[in-house]
Design a protein around this motif. Structure first.
Motif: not given
Ligand code: FES
Length: 87
Positions: A74, A36-37, A41-42, A44
């Protein structure tokens, strides 16, 4: 926020103001898997060995954030001049 350093695998990478940890590590040739950056989403998630993250995500619970032993690369930054992490 201000620039800070991230130490990973014995390498020290400077994260300038305005650049995410993920992007700063990428410029140093260190790839972090992302989705998701945006701190949602978790994907990274990493382990924090030393230093205090400035948590900017909405993935970790308040309790998890206060433990300061994991962070999302992220979007989150640092409250200390240096973070030591493990991918
Ligand atoms: Fe999703 Fe960092 S890429 S929380």
């Amino acid at each position: 926020g201000d620039a800070f350093e991230v130490v990973v695998d014995g390498r020290t990478v400077t994260v300038p103001s305005g650049l995410s940890i993920v992007k700063a590590l990428a410029e140093a040739g260190i790839t972090v898997e992302v989705s998701c950056e945006n701190g949602v989403c978790g994907t990274c998630l990493c382990t924090v060995l030393d230093g205090i993250p400035d948590h900017r995500d909405t993935y970790l619970t308040d309790e998890e954030k206060q433990a300061n032993d994991q962070m999302l690369l992220c979007c989150s930054r640092a409250k200390t001049p240096q973070l030591v992490i493990e991918l």
